[in-house]
Design a protein around this motif. Structure first.
Motif, PDB file in Angstrom:
ATOM      1  N   UNK A  92     -22.199 -12.637   6.195  1.00 33.39           N
ATOM      2  CA  UNK A  92     -21.640 -12.110   7.453  1.00 33.39           C
ATOM      3  C   UNK A  92     -20.236 -12.637   7.725  1.00 33.39           C
ATOM      4  N   UNK A  93     -19.455 -12.717   6.672  1.00 33.68           N
ATOM      5  CA  UNK A  93     -18.059 -13.110   6.839  1.00 33.68           C
ATOM      6  C   UNK A  93     -17.317 -11.986   7.562  1.00 33.68           C
ATOM      7  N   UNK A  94     -16.325 -12.317   8.354  1.00 32.16           N
ATOM      8  CA  UNK A  94     -15.602 -11.328   9.153  1.00 32.16           C
ATOM      9  C   UNK A  94     -14.917 -10.276   8.282  1.00 32.16           C
ATOM     10  N   UNK A  95     -15.339  -9.020   8.439  1.00 30.56           N
ATOM     11  CA  UNK A  95     -14.724  -7.933   7.680  1.00 30.56           C
ATOM     12  C   UNK A  95     -13.279  -7.737   8.122  1.00 30.56           C
ATOM     13  N   UNK A  96     -13.022  -7.863   9.410  1.00 31.92           N
ATOM     14  CA  UNK A  96     -11.648  -7.709   9.909  1.00 31.92           C
ATOM     15  C   UNK A  96     -10.726  -8.766   9.303  1.00 31.92           C
ATOM     16  N   UNK A  97     -11.236  -9.974   9.176  1.00 38.14           N
ATOM     17  CA  UNK A  97     -10.434 -11.051   8.591  1.00 38.14           C
ATOM     18  C   UNK A  97     -10.145 -10.756   7.126  1.00 38.14           C
ATOM     19  N   UNK A  98     -11.161 -10.243   6.414  1.00 34.68           N
ATOM     20  CA  UNK A  98     -10.973  -9.904   5.007  1.00 34.68           C
ATOM     21  C   UNK A  98      -9.987  -8.752   4.849  1.00 34.68           C
ATOM     22  N   UNK A  99     -10.084  -7.749   5.702  1.00 32.97           N
ATOM     23  CA  UNK A  99      -9.154  -6.618   5.637  1.00 32.97           C
ATOM     24  C   UNK A  99      -7.715  -7.089   5.865  1.00 32.97           C
ATOM     25  N   UNK A 100      -7.546  -8.007   6.803  1.00 38.13           N
ATOM     26  CA  UNK A 100      -6.213  -8.539   7.094  1.00 38.13           C
ATOM     27  C   UNK A 100      -5.664  -9.309   5.899  1.00 38.13           C
ATOM     28  N   UNK A 101      -6.534 -10.102   5.276  1.00 36.96           N
ATOM     29  CA  UNK A 101      -6.117 -10.894   4.117  1.00 36.96           C
ATOM     30  C   UNK A 101      -5.742  -9.995   2.946  1.00 36.96           C
ATOM     31  N   UNK A 102      -6.593  -8.994   2.689  1.00 36.29           N
ATOM     32  CA  UNK A 102      -6.357  -8.096   1.564  1.00 36.29           C
ATOM     33  C   UNK A 102      -5.107  -7.247   1.802  1.00 36.29           C
ATOM     34  N   UNK A 103      -4.828  -6.911   3.063  1.00 35.75           N
ATOM     35  CA  UNK A 103      -3.624  -6.134   3.377  1.00 35.75           C
ATOM     36  C   UNK A 103      -2.373  -6.879   2.917  1.00 35.75           C
ATOM     37  N   UNK A 104      -2.402  -8.204   3.029  1.00 36.86           N
ATOM     38  CA  UNK A 104      -1.243  -8.988   2.600  1.00 36.86           C
ATOM     39  C   UNK A 104      -1.072  -8.925   1.088  1.00 36.86           C
ATOM     40  N   UNK A 105      -2.177  -8.735   0.357  1.00 35.76           N
ATOM     41  CA  UNK A 105      -2.098  -8.637  -1.101  1.00 35.76           C
ATOM     42  C   UNK A 105      -1.412  -7.354  -1.543  1.00 35.76           C
ATOM     43  N   UNK A 106      -1.468  -6.317  -0.698  1.00 33.39           N
ATOM     44  CA  UNK A 106      -0.832  -5.052  -1.052  1.00 33.39           C
ATOM     45  C   UNK A 106       0.677  -5.194  -1.198  1.00 33.39           C
ATOM     46  N   UNK A 107       1.237  -6.247  -0.616  1.00 39.03           N
ATOM     47  CA  UNK A 107       2.674  -6.485  -0.789  1.00 39.03           C
ATOM     48  C   UNK A 107       3.007  -6.775  -2.245  1.00 39.03           C
ATOM     49  N   UNK A 108       2.068  -7.450  -2.930  1.00 36.26           N
ATOM     50  CA  UNK A 108       2.282  -7.804  -4.333  1.00 36.26           C
ATOM     51  C   UNK A 108       1.651  -6.814  -5.294  1.00 36.26           C
ATOM     52  N   UNK A 109       0.562  -6.179  -4.859  1.00 42.96           N
ATOM     53  CA  UNK A 109      -0.181  -5.265  -5.741  1.00 42.96           C
ATOM     54  C   UNK A 109      -0.444  -3.928  -5.047  1.00 42.96           C
ATOM     55  N   UNK A 110       0.599  -3.181  -4.709  1.00 41.50           N
ATOM     56  CA  UNK A 110       0.412  -1.932  -3.948  1.00 41.50           C
ATOM     57  C   UNK A 110      -0.275  -0.814  -4.728  1.00 41.50           C
ATOM     58  N   UNK A 111      -0.352  -0.952  -6.053  1.00 46.31           N
ATOM     59  CA  UNK A 111      -0.979   0.094  -6.862  1.00 46.31           C
ATOM     60  C   UNK A 111      -2.223  -0.424  -7.588  1.00 46.31           C
ATOM     61  N   UNK A 112      -2.822  -1.450  -7.012  1.00 48.36           N
ATOM     62  CA  UNK A 112      -4.029  -2.033  -7.594  1.00 48.36           C
ATOM     63  C   UNK A 112      -5.237  -1.244  -7.093  1.00 48.36           C
TER      64      UNK A 112
END
Length: 333
Positions: free
Chosen positions: A93-113
């Protein structure tokens, strides 16, 4: 990547961490004398050895979430790591919103992953909401307006959560910036098709034929408004053909819309562009097949649809040498 615990700042190998003493790492199973041994880094080999161990045991915990972070940091395309990370998130039950926010930051480095976009999709399904997701996609498209993965994700979000409001305007805004953006043309076509009730994934009834034709005409006029900027714009011509020869009500729509396109196309030998000629050839070829009234068209010059189409195919074979064999193969016998 993750902000799940204070262990994120721990740079030690997992084999050096006392909290992992109860886990026996599973090393890579290579043959005794591999032909080409892969030189994994110490960090890579260490975290993957522990990852194999937890995959075997099925453990889902906070520390395993941190472990998946380390594995993904070594290889952001590791689909297994992303899948297991998602399983852990849902299990503890880890926060999905927190995970989405974290993963969004990864799109800066991997926008086509692909794995990142798929991870977001699965998390949104688990959350049952896509609030703010179009904005996340928008940020990515601001940096690369032709990012295929971002457009596909936006299309999925709009379909899955029925979020059509404002999407037509969004697509048009990208065309205003670059009318050669094939991704924006495709997305606009998808939005129009959906509004016409032709998206099987959304339970919307088809609009009446008369309204259907008027919508197609309006979109053809929109496409033609870009013609003066570039008659050789392949994306725009494909958009016109898509609305002129749709899969639904094809003949009815064609008879109402094709004359608009034919009249706007440059006729004659100049300018020497492939796409205007191929669009005209497609019009005349289909009209020939369907027995359409020739009085609806102005560019036949006293010839039949078949004769006019074959003239254009011959011209295309001369100016488009790479596909000359193709153009000769579609000549109407």
């Amino acid at each position: 990547m993750s902000e799940s615990s204070s262990d994120d700042s721990d740079c030690r190998l997992f084999s050096e961490r006392s909290e992992w003493d109860d886990v026996t790492p599973v090393k890579q199973q290579d043959s005794e004398n591999p032909v080409v041994a892969i030189q994994y880094s110490e960090v890579f080999a260490d975290c993957h050895s522990y990852f194999r161990a937890v995959l075997a045991s099925g453990e889902k915990s906070e520390r395993v979430l941190n472990l998946t972070q380390a594995v993904i940091d070594c290889n952001a395309a590791n689909y297994t790591a992303w899948k297991y990370r998602r399983d852990v998130i849902l299990a503890i039950n880890f926060s999905i919103d927190k995970e989405l926010e974290t993963v969004a930051s990864m799109l800066n480095s991997y926008p086509k992953n692909f794995q990142i976009w798929h991870h977001r999709r699965e998390l949104l399904l688990a959350k049952g909401s896509a609030e703010g997701e179009r904005e996340v996609v928008g940020v990515t498209l601001e940096k690369d307006a032709k990012n295929y993965h971002a457009w596909c994700h936006r299309r999925w979000v709009v379909t899955q959560f029925d979020l059509l409001n404002g999407e037509e305007e969004y697509a048009v805004s990208h065309l205003e910036e670059d009318f050669r953006n094939n991704s924006a043309w495709n997305y606009l076509y998808f939005i129009v098709e959906t509004k016409l009730g032709l998206n099987p994934q959304l339970a919307r009834g088809e609009v009446p034929l008369e309204e259907h034709i008027e919508v197609r005409k309006a979109e053809i006029r929109r496409g033609l408004s870009y013609l003066k900027n570039s008659a050789s714009n392949e994306a725009m011509h494909n958009y016109l053909v898509g609305h002129m020869l749709p899969k639904h009500h094809t003949k009815e729509v064609f008879q109402a819309c094709a004359p608009l396109v034919e009249d706007a196309m440059p006729h004659g030998a100049e300018p020497v562009f492939t796409w205007p000629k191929s669009t005209l050839a497609e019009i005349y070829s289909f009209a020939h097949e369907q027995g359409v009234d020739g009085g609806l068209f102005t560019g036949l010059n006293g010839k039949t649809f078949k004769e006019r189409a074959n003239e254009l195919y011959a011209e295309l074979a001369e100016i488009d040498e790479i596909r000359a064999k193709y153009w000769r193969s579609v000549v109407i016998e």
